[in-house]
Design a protein around this motif. Structure first.
Motif, PDB file in Angstrom:
ATOM      1  N   GLY A 132       0.812  -1.211   0.000  1.00  0.00           N
ATOM      2  CA  GLY A 132       0.000   0.000   0.000  1.00  0.00           C
ATOM      3  C   GLY A 132       0.844   1.259   0.000  1.00  0.00           C
ATOM      4  O   GLY A 132       1.758   1.413   0.812  1.00  0.00           O
ATOM      5  N   ALA A 135      -5.243   0.375  -2.630  1.00  0.00           N
ATOM      6  CA  ALA A 135      -4.563   1.609  -2.237  1.00  0.00           C
ATOM      7  C   ALA A 135      -5.267   2.832  -2.815  1.00  0.00           C
ATOM      8  O   ALA A 135      -5.353   3.880  -2.172  1.00  0.00           O
ATOM      9  N   GLN A 161      -8.346   3.505  -0.695  1.00  0.00           N
ATOM     10  CA  GLN A 161      -7.961   4.070   0.596  1.00  0.00           C
ATOM     11  C   GLN A 161      -7.495   5.513   0.442  1.00  0.00           C
ATOM     12  O   GLN A 161      -7.737   6.361   1.315  1.00  0.00           O
ATOM     13  N   ASN A 186      -5.110  -3.442   6.146  1.00  0.00           N
ATOM     14  CA  ASN A 186      -3.657  -3.349   6.046  1.00  0.00           C
ATOM     15  C   ASN A 186      -3.021  -4.493   6.830  1.00  0.00           C
ATOM     16  O   ASN A 186      -3.108  -4.549   8.052  1.00  0.00           O
ATOM     17  N   GLY A 189       1.562  -3.955   5.765  1.00  0.00           N
ATOM     18  CA  GLY A 189       1.849  -3.080   4.633  1.00  0.00           C
ATOM     19  C   GLY A 189       1.183  -3.485   3.339  1.00  0.00           C
ATOM     20  O   GLY A 189       1.244  -2.742   2.367  1.00  0.00           O
ATOM     21  N   PHE A 214      -2.230  -4.209   1.225  1.00  0.00           N
ATOM     22  CA  PHE A 214      -3.622  -3.783   1.267  1.00  0.00           C
ATOM     23  C   PHE A 214      -4.521  -4.787   0.558  1.00  0.00           C
ATOM     24  O   PHE A 214      -4.174  -5.330  -0.488  1.00  0.00           O
TER      25      PHE A 214
END
Length: 401
Positions: free
Chosen positions: A230, A245, A248, A276, A279, A281
């Motif tokens: 992400g 990502a 988000q 998450n 790290g 996603f």
């Protein structure tokens, strides 16, 4: 009308498009039967965008070279041929062989003219004994940037003839640029002079901001189904791998309310959350009636494609132009109205061109007050707009070689 919006798109001698000039508005829909030329128009627009990225010649090569992309019909059709009295036959060519593409806004215009090479054109070496082996590469014969929506010699700001390049200064006087361009190099990617030719930078920046999205993969092995590292993603990648990502990013720096509405509009009572894990996603989608959320790999093809399109249309960094090719692919008919509303909302911030054969999507987009529809058809192999009134009295003049 917002700044940078294309008012005119012009294509000549590309595949089935012999000569097409379209007046554009903020939301444009290109439709028509299979084989009518929708894909040719989409690909021509992508080629035009490639001139600012330095990839025009390579893109034409991937299509089989200039000879494969040129209009394959005669230069013109006589009245007797159109009336069906005589068959279509080749005649002796009167004009040069050329592929031409261009566009205009209210502030400026740009056109490029490509033709077949001579041996010296590929390298800029004019020695008669020099013969290039790159004879399948098209050669850029002329490029122009001008002020205003219609080309005029008096409105020229940057002009390229063959290898020579000139630009006007602040006083309107012409200045010859010492840099010589090879036949395969566009001035849009090779020349920059912010002091004497700032217009070039404006045009280049506009063209480089254009975004194109077509068939996202949604199969089991699609990148969009895999967990991804992400990082802030205001612009969704072309393969959709960074969709979690991107969603988000919308939630953190974009329009959160629009994102939630887009999900609830298509899937009432549902919501999405980005998880998450060290790290990486992933999307979790909660749907009414299910005991647990579904992740990327479990979503249906249509649901995943809709989420990809939401990430595109709700981007926190809207481009000046967004082009979507058949966005309705693999969507359930019930999702079409929600998709149309997302497209209409996006067109308030960015100019949008939709290429589609879906009548349902077309009908829902027409409900928006400022939608222009171009229905394409084929006549004698040539792509035309079925309703000539849709093109109105648009003005366009090609620069001469």
């Amino acid at each position: 009308m917002f700044p940078g919006m294309l008012t005119t798109l012009a294509i000549a001698n590309y595949r089935s498009i012999r000569d097409l000039v379209l007046p554009l508005t903020r939301l444009n829909v290109v439709t028509g039967a299979n084989g009518s030329g929708k894909s040719s128009l989409y690909r021509a627009l992508r080629l035009l965008a490639e001139t600012a990225q330095g990839g025009l010649i390579a893109s034409i090569a991937r299509e089989g070279g200039l000879q494969s992309t040129l209009w394959a019909g005669p230069e013109s059709f006589s009245r007797s041929v159109k009336a069906g009295e005589y068959p279509v036959e080749g005649t002796r060519r009167k004009g040069p062989i050329q592929l031409r593409m261009g566009f205009a806004t209210d502030q400026f215009g740009y056109a490029i003219d490509l033709g077949l090479p001579r041996p010296e054109d590929s390298t800029g070496d004019e020695r008669p004994e020099h013969h290039s082996q790159f004879l399948l590469d098209p050669v850029i014969k002329r490029e122009c940037v001008w002020a205003g929506p219609v080309f005029r010699d008096a409105a020229l700001m940057v002009d390229r003839h063959g290898a020579s390049l000139r630009a006007t200064n602040a006083n309107g006087d012409w200045r010859l640029i010492p840099q010589r361009l090879s036949g395969y190099e566009s001035m849009m990617s090779e020349f920059a002079d912010p002091t004497n030719a700032p217009e070039m930078l404006v045009v280049r920046q506009e063209m480089r901001s254009w975004r194109f999205y077509d068939h996202f993969r949604t199969d089991f092995g699609a990148p969009a189904r895999q967990p991804q590292i992400g990082t802030h993603t205001p612009i969704l990648g072309h393969d959709g791998a960074d969709v979690a990502a991107a969603l988000q990013t919308i939630r953190e720096i974009g329009d959160i309310r629009a994102l939630d509405e887009a999900i609830d509009d298509a899937f009432p009572g549902s919501s999405i959350e980005v998880i998450n894990q060290d790290g990486r996603f992933e999307i979790e989608m909660r749907q009414h009636g299910l005991l647990r959320p579904l992740r990327n790999a479990e979503l249906s093809d249509g649901t995943l494609r809709y989420l990809l399109l939401v990430a595109v249309l709700l981007t926190p960094r809207p481009p000046s132009l967004m082009v979507l090719n058949e966005p309705e692919t693999s969507l359930h008919p019930d999702l079409i109205p929600a998709l149309a509303r997302r497209i209409a909302n996006a067109s308030a911030m960015t100019q949008v061109i939709i290429v589609t054969h879906s009548r349902a999507l077309l009908e829902h987009l027409i409900e928006d007050g400022d939608t222009r529809v171009f229905e394409l058809e084929k006549q004698f192999g040539e792509t035309l707009v079925a309703d000539r009134d849709a093109c109105g009295s648009v003005r366009w003049h090609w620069p001469k070689r």
